[in-house]
Design an enzyme around this catalytic site. Structure first.
Site, PDB file in Angstrom:
ATOM      1  N   LYS A  12       0.817  -1.219   0.000  1.00 62.34           N
ATOM      2  CA  LYS A  12       0.000   0.000   0.000  1.00 62.34           C
ATOM      3  C   LYS A  12       0.850   1.267   0.000  1.00 62.34           C
ATOM      4  CE  LYS A  12      -1.360  -0.933   4.842  1.00 62.34           C
ATOM      5  NZ  LYS A  12      -0.014  -0.924   5.361  1.00 62.34           N
ATOM      6  N   ARG A  50      -7.121   1.151  11.557  1.00 66.32           N
ATOM      7  CA  ARG A  50      -6.673  -0.240  11.728  1.00 66.32           C
ATOM      8  C   ARG A  50      -7.602  -1.008  12.657  1.00 66.32           C
ATOM      9  NH1 ARG A  50      -0.989   0.684  10.242  1.00 66.32           N
ATOM     10  NH2 ARG A  50       0.175  -1.252  10.166  1.00 66.32           N
ATOM     11  N   ARG A  81       2.458  -8.730  13.496  1.00 60.40           N
ATOM     12  CA  ARG A  81       1.726  -7.718  12.722  1.00 60.40           C
ATOM     13  C   ARG A  81       0.625  -8.368  11.884  1.00 60.40           C
ATOM     14  NH1 ARG A  81       6.606  -5.141   9.796  1.00 60.40           N
ATOM     15  NH2 ARG A  81       5.125  -3.829   8.699  1.00 60.40           N
ATOM     16  N   ARG A 111      12.524  -5.425   2.003  1.00 61.11           N
ATOM     17  CA  ARG A 111      12.101  -4.014   1.940  1.00 61.11           C
ATOM     18  C   ARG A 111      13.129  -3.056   2.535  1.00 61.11           C
ATOM     19  NH1 ARG A 111       6.147  -2.271   3.799  1.00 61.11           N
ATOM     20  NH2 ARG A 111       6.786  -2.899   5.896  1.00 61.11           N
ATOM     21  N   ARG A 116      13.568  -1.116   7.944  1.00 60.88           N
ATOM     22  CA  ARG A 116      12.753  -0.884   9.141  1.00 60.88           C
ATOM     23  C   ARG A 116      13.041  -1.938  10.191  1.00 60.88           C
ATOM     24  NH1 ARG A 116       6.607   0.108   7.244  1.00 60.88           N
ATOM     25  NH2 ARG A 116       6.311  -1.049   9.171  1.00 60.88           N
TER      26      ARG A 116
END
Ligand code: AMP
Length: 219
Positions: free
Chosen positions: A14, A89, A174, A128, A163
């Site tokens: 996203k 969320r 998560r 990532r 991250r």
């Protein structure tokens, strides 16, 4: 232009899709994760606590999130809409947000659910890297998402970082948190007649085309 809300599991892409919309349609991209990462950059006890919570993969309190978001949305660059990435969320956040919109005289816009399989999401997490300055996202393991120069942002030349919550263990937490707290939002927005579903398993270009169809009034 309408605002867009993305609902998606972690690493569904996203952030990348938000950037693509931002560049073409000039809507500001608001990521509550980025707002938090900026907030934890300071050296206060509250910042340390926030950082620990984010690194463990649990959700941050609604009050903190709502405050950060309200301040951001009041900026004049949000007057003609914006892209929300990572918010709401929970059902509680969605309800608080709807109240906030009423108070600010704004409308909800379109809600896009980005589907992705858990395996693909995990692969994206491990490769990532992102730019701490302009927030662009890359993937070291996926050919079309690699930066041109390894470790350097194509857009602004900053050094890319990984991250601290992008590891297998935190991903599990998560993902579980997403299934428990965020997935119920799909039904919430479906009942409001606002939900669109797209898939980002194949390629970001294909997913972006689907988003453009939605923005142009299709399904
Ligand atoms: P993200 O960048 O969206 O993957 O978010 C990274 C982390 O920030 C999450 O794992 C949460 O700890 C926290 N976070 C981001 N957005 C929210 C939100 N709307 N509510 C609660 N916590 C959030």
């Amino acid at each position: 232009m309408k605002s867009i809300i993305f609902i998606a599991p972690p690493a569904a892409g996203k952030g990348t899709l938000s950037r693509m919309i931002e560049e073409k349609y000039h809507l500001p991209h608001i990521s509550t994760g980025d707002l938090l990462r900026d907030a934890v950059a300071s050296d206060t006890p509250q910042a340390k606590e926030l950082k620990q919570q984010m690194e463990s993969g649990v959700l941050i309190s609604d009050e903190i999130i709502l405050n950060l978001l309200t301040e951001r949305i009041k900026n004049s660059d949000c007057d003609n809409g914006y892209i929300l990435d990572g918010f709401p969320r929970t059902i509680k956040q969605a309800e608080d947000y709807e109240k906030m919109l009423k108070e600010l005289g704004k409308t909800l816009g379109e809600v896009i659910y980005v589907g992705v399989s858990k395996d693909v999401a995990m692969k994206r997490i491990t490769g990532r890297v992102s730019c701490p300055k302009c927030k662009a996202v890359y993937n070291e393991f996926i050919e079309e998402s690699k930066p041109k120069v390894p470790g350097v942002c194509d857009r602004c030349g900053s050094i890319l970082v990984k991250r601290s919550d992008d590891n297998e263990e935190t991903f599990q937490v998560r993902f579980d948190t997403y299934m428990k707290s965020t997935e119920p939002l799909i039904q919430h927005y479906e009942e409001l007649g606002k939900l669109h579903r797209i898939s980002n398993d194949v390629s970001k270009e294909l997913a972006f085309k689907e988003i453009e169809t939605i923005l142009n009034g299709g399904n």
